[in-house]
Design a protein around this motif. Structure first.
Motif, PDB file in Angstrom:
ATOM      1  N   ASP A 165      -4.897  16.990   3.774  1.00 27.96           N
ATOM      2  CA  ASP A 165      -4.055  15.973   3.136  1.00 27.96           C
ATOM      3  C   ASP A 165      -4.826  15.223   2.052  1.00 27.96           C
ATOM      4  N   GLU A 166      -6.118  14.997   2.277  1.00 28.26           N
ATOM      5  CA  GLU A 166      -6.928  14.308   1.280  1.00 28.26           C
ATOM      6  C   GLU A 166      -7.119  15.162   0.021  1.00 28.26           C
ATOM      7  N   VAL A 167      -7.172  16.473   0.206  1.00 32.72           N
ATOM      8  CA  VAL A 167      -7.314  17.349  -0.962  1.00 32.72           C
ATOM      9  C   VAL A 167      -6.095  17.211  -1.872  1.00 32.72           C
ATOM     10  N   PHE A 168      -4.896  17.149  -1.269  1.00 34.12           N
ATOM     11  CA  PHE A 168      -3.692  16.963  -2.068  1.00 34.12           C
ATOM     12  C   PHE A 168      -3.666  15.584  -2.724  1.00 34.12           C
ATOM     13  N   GLU A 169      -4.100  14.572  -1.974  1.00 38.26           N
ATOM     14  CA  GLU A 169      -4.031  13.204  -2.489  1.00 38.26           C
ATOM     15  C   GLU A 169      -5.114  12.912  -3.534  1.00 38.26           C
ATOM     16  N   ARG A 170      -6.257  13.590  -3.432  1.00 38.62           N
ATOM     17  CA  ARG A 170      -7.386  13.266  -4.301  1.00 38.62           C
ATOM     18  C   ARG A 170      -7.749  14.430  -5.220  1.00 38.62           C
ATOM     19  N   LYS A 171      -6.750  15.086  -5.749  1.00 41.58           N
ATOM     20  CA  LYS A 171      -7.015  16.171  -6.703  1.00 41.58           C
ATOM     21  C   LYS A 171      -7.741  15.658  -7.936  1.00 41.58           C
ATOM     22  N   ASP A 172      -7.407  14.460  -8.358  1.00 40.94           N
ATOM     23  CA  ASP A 172      -8.070  13.898  -9.544  1.00 40.94           C
ATOM     24  C   ASP A 172      -9.562  13.697  -9.308  1.00 40.94           C
ATOM     25  N   SER A 173      -9.914  13.306  -8.083  1.00 43.03           N
ATOM     26  CA  SER A 173     -11.338  13.121  -7.774  1.00 43.03           C
ATOM     27  C   SER A 173     -12.081  14.454  -7.816  1.00 43.03           C
ATOM     28  N   VAL A 174     -11.441  15.502  -7.298  1.00 44.27           N
ATOM     29  CA  VAL A 174     -12.069  16.827  -7.351  1.00 44.27           C
ATOM     30  C   VAL A 174     -12.225  17.281  -8.795  1.00 44.27           C
ATOM     31  N   ALA A 175     -11.205  17.062  -9.611  1.00 45.00           N
ATOM     32  CA  ALA A 175     -11.287  17.458 -11.027  1.00 45.00           C
ATOM     33  C   ALA A 175     -12.377  16.681 -11.751  1.00 45.00           C
ATOM     34  N   GLU A 176     -12.519  15.395 -11.460  1.00 42.86           N
ATOM     35  CA  GLU A 176     -13.560  14.593 -12.100  1.00 42.86           C
ATOM     36  C   GLU A 176     -14.952  15.063 -11.685  1.00 42.86           C
ATOM     37  N   ARG A 177     -15.090  15.468 -10.419  1.00 44.56           N
ATOM     38  CA  ARG A 177     -16.380  15.992  -9.959  1.00 44.56           C
ATOM     39  C   ARG A 177     -16.725  17.296 -10.696  1.00 44.56           C
ATOM     40  N   ILE A 178     -15.730  18.158 -10.873  1.00 50.00           N
ATOM     41  CA  ILE A 178     -15.964  19.417 -11.592  1.00 50.00           C
ATOM     42  C   ILE A 178     -16.366  19.136 -13.040  1.00 50.00           C
ATOM     43  N   LYS A 179     -15.668  18.211 -13.675  1.00 53.95           N
ATOM     44  CA  LYS A 179     -15.972  17.892 -15.071  1.00 53.95           C
ATOM     45  C   LYS A 179     -17.378  17.318 -15.213  1.00 53.95           C
ATOM     46  N   THR A 180     -17.755  16.433 -14.301  1.00 46.24           N
ATOM     47  CA  THR A 180     -19.090  15.831 -14.367  1.00 46.24           C
ATOM     48  C   THR A 180     -20.187  16.878 -14.187  1.00 46.24           C
ATOM     49  N   ASP A 181     -20.013  17.766 -13.195  1.00 45.84           N
ATOM     50  CA  ASP A 181     -21.028  18.788 -12.943  1.00 45.84           C
ATOM     51  C   ASP A 181     -21.128  19.768 -14.113  1.00 45.84           C
ATOM     52  N   LEU A 182     -19.991  20.176 -14.682  1.00 46.69           N
ATOM     53  CA  LEU A 182     -20.035  21.096 -15.813  1.00 46.69           C
ATOM     54  C   LEU A 182     -20.695  20.451 -17.027  1.00 46.69           C
ATOM     55  N   ARG A 183     -20.408  19.176 -17.240  1.00 39.25           N
ATOM     56  CA  ARG A 183     -20.993  18.491 -18.394  1.00 39.25           C
ATOM     57  C   ARG A 183     -22.507  18.397 -18.240  1.00 39.25           C
ATOM     58  N   GLU A 184     -22.993  18.134 -17.035  1.00 42.21           N
ATOM     59  CA  GLU A 184     -24.429  18.035 -16.818  1.00 42.21           C
ATOM     60  C   GLU A 184     -25.132  19.380 -17.009  1.00 42.21           C
ATOM     61  N   ASN A 185     -24.445  20.474 -16.618  1.00 41.88           N
ATOM     62  CA  ASN A 185     -25.106  21.783 -16.649  1.00 41.88           C
ATOM     63  C   ASN A 185     -24.903  22.539 -17.953  1.00 41.88           C
ATOM     64  N   LEU A 186     -23.782  22.324 -18.637  1.00 45.81           N
ATOM     65  CA  LEU A 186     -23.480  23.131 -19.821  1.00 45.81           C
ATOM     66  C   LEU A 186     -23.821  22.454 -21.135  1.00 45.81           C
ATOM     67  N   THR A 187     -24.153  21.166 -21.110  1.00 45.60           N
ATOM     68  CA  THR A 187     -24.517  20.497 -22.364  1.00 45.60           C
ATOM     69  C   THR A 187     -25.758  21.125 -22.987  1.00 45.60           C
ATOM     70  N   ASN A 188     -26.695  21.523 -22.161  1.00 47.28           N
ATOM     71  CA  ASN A 188     -27.923  22.141 -22.680  1.00 47.28           C
ATOM     72  C   ASN A 188     -27.681  23.530 -23.248  1.00 47.28           C
ATOM     73  N   TYR A 189     -26.504  24.101 -22.972  1.00 50.85           N
ATOM     74  CA  TYR A 189     -26.188  25.443 -23.482  1.00 50.85           C
ATOM     75  C   TYR A 189     -25.207  25.396 -24.646  1.00 50.85           C
ATOM     76  N   GLY A 190     -25.002  24.210 -25.225  1.00 52.93           N
ATOM     77  CA  GLY A 190     -24.180  24.099 -26.414  1.00 52.93           C
ATOM     78  C   GLY A 190     -22.690  23.960 -26.181  1.00 52.93           C
ATOM     79  N   TYR A 191     -22.268  23.675 -24.957  1.00 53.92           N
ATOM     80  CA  TYR A 191     -20.846  23.536 -24.645  1.00 53.92           C
ATOM     81  C   TYR A 191     -20.501  22.077 -24.367  1.00 53.92           C
ATOM     82  N   THR A 192     -19.292  21.689 -24.742  1.00 57.68           N
ATOM     83  CA  THR A 192     -18.746  20.374 -24.422  1.00 57.68           C
ATOM     84  C   THR A 192     -17.500  20.572 -23.547  1.00 57.68           C
ATOM     85  N   ILE A 193     -17.446  19.876 -22.425  1.00 53.08           N
ATOM     86  CA  ILE A 193     -16.308  19.988 -21.512  1.00 53.08           C
ATOM     87  C   ILE A 193     -15.260  18.956 -21.929  1.00 53.08           C
TER      88      ILE A 193
END
Length: 306
Positions: free
Chosen positions: A129-157
């Protein structure tokens, strides 16, 4: 392996094409990777770019700088041991073509690996139930992790979206049955409350009707008694030598025949057996008078005993 082989073959074809020409055209929102003798030399901007084949200048690849959409699905388990299939869409853009081209061998699959790692690091600590309710939190976590890892490779999320949370079919059916049971129970409660209100309102209406009917009967009887009293008084004053008893008998006779008339005129299918002889009026009058005398005698006896 097939992806690496295709990229290598494409590079060979592009180099062979550019070895024989001196100018290349780069489309809008694209950047050309120009190499000299196999080494990165410069970036080719959109428009016409001149190459020097004598110095072995070639276009290794063209990199798009449009916002690209990567759609992927990740399977993971929640804290209450339910396997879910999560759909993720990542919008990204190349900011540094040189790093994006030379430092990542297979960008789509490598980005998918980062997304799966982020999802499987957060979702297992949440219930379904929390996964359905907190989809935005999961998406924000994905965006933060991708930004930290892909910025050094020339990508912007640009954005990361969780567009779908799909549990197993049996779990979905169980959730639907649970919701249906809750709604049916609430509907039964509402229906019972409505029936209760209806019964209470009917009882209140019946009580009000009975009270009004009783008041009407009381007023009717009072009017009848007043009418009889006035009739007896007026008859005694107009006809001399008549007693109150005789006047009462005449009034009772009149009421008796009026009652028979109303019963006969009624359209209801009911039968009432009553004595129809005129002498029955006198008998009823005698019984009434006798009852009155007995009541007076009993009351006088009670008063004398006291």
């Amino acid at each position: 392996e097939m992806c690496i082989r295709d990229r290598y073959q494409r590079r060979v074809r592009e180099k062979l094409q550019t070895m024989s020409c001196c100018c290349i055209c780069v489309s809008t929102a694209e950047v050309a990777i120009i190499e000299k003798c196999g080494k990165f030399d410069r970036l080719g901007s959109p428009g016409c770019n001149c190459l020097n084949p004598l110095l072995c200048e070639t276009v290794a690849h063209t990199v798009s700088q449009r916002v690209e959409l990567l759609s992927m699905r990740c399977e993971t388990k929640t804290a209450d041991d339910v396997f879910v299939d999560i759909g993720v869409q990542v919008n990204l853009k190349v900011e540094d073509p040189q790093k994006a081209y030379y430092q990542l061998q297979d960008p789509p699959n490598q980005i998918k690996a980062y997304v799966e790692d982020s999802v499987r690091a957060m979702v297992p600590s949440m219930k379904l139930d929390e996964v359905f309710e907190r989809k935005d939190s999961v998406a924000e976590r994905i965006k933060t992790d991708l930004r930290e890892n892909l910025t050094n490779y020339g990508y912007t999320i640009v954005s990361a979206l969780v567009t779908e949370v799909e549990p197993e079919s049996q779990v979905k059916q169980a959730m639907n049955r649970k919701n249906a049971a809750v709604r049916l129970r609430q509907a039964a409660v509402d229906e019972s409350e409505a029936e209760k209100i209806r019964v209470v309102k009917v009882a209140e209406a019946n009580a009000d009707a009975a009270a009004l009917a009783g008041s009407g009967v009381a007023r009717q009887r009072k009017e009848i008694v007043d009418g009889l009293r006035d009739a007896v008084k007026e008859f005694g004053e107009s006809v001399e030598g008549t007693s109150s008893r005789e006047v009462m008998n005449i009034v009772l006779m009149t009421q008796y025949f009026d009652t028979l008339k109303e019963i006969g005129a009624g359209g209801r299918c009911s039968t009432i057996f009553v004595p129809t002889a005129p002498s029955s009026v006198g008998n009823a009058s005698n019984d009434f008078m006798q009852s009155m005398l007995n009541a007076n005698l009993q009351s006088n006896a009670v008063l004398g005993g006291q």
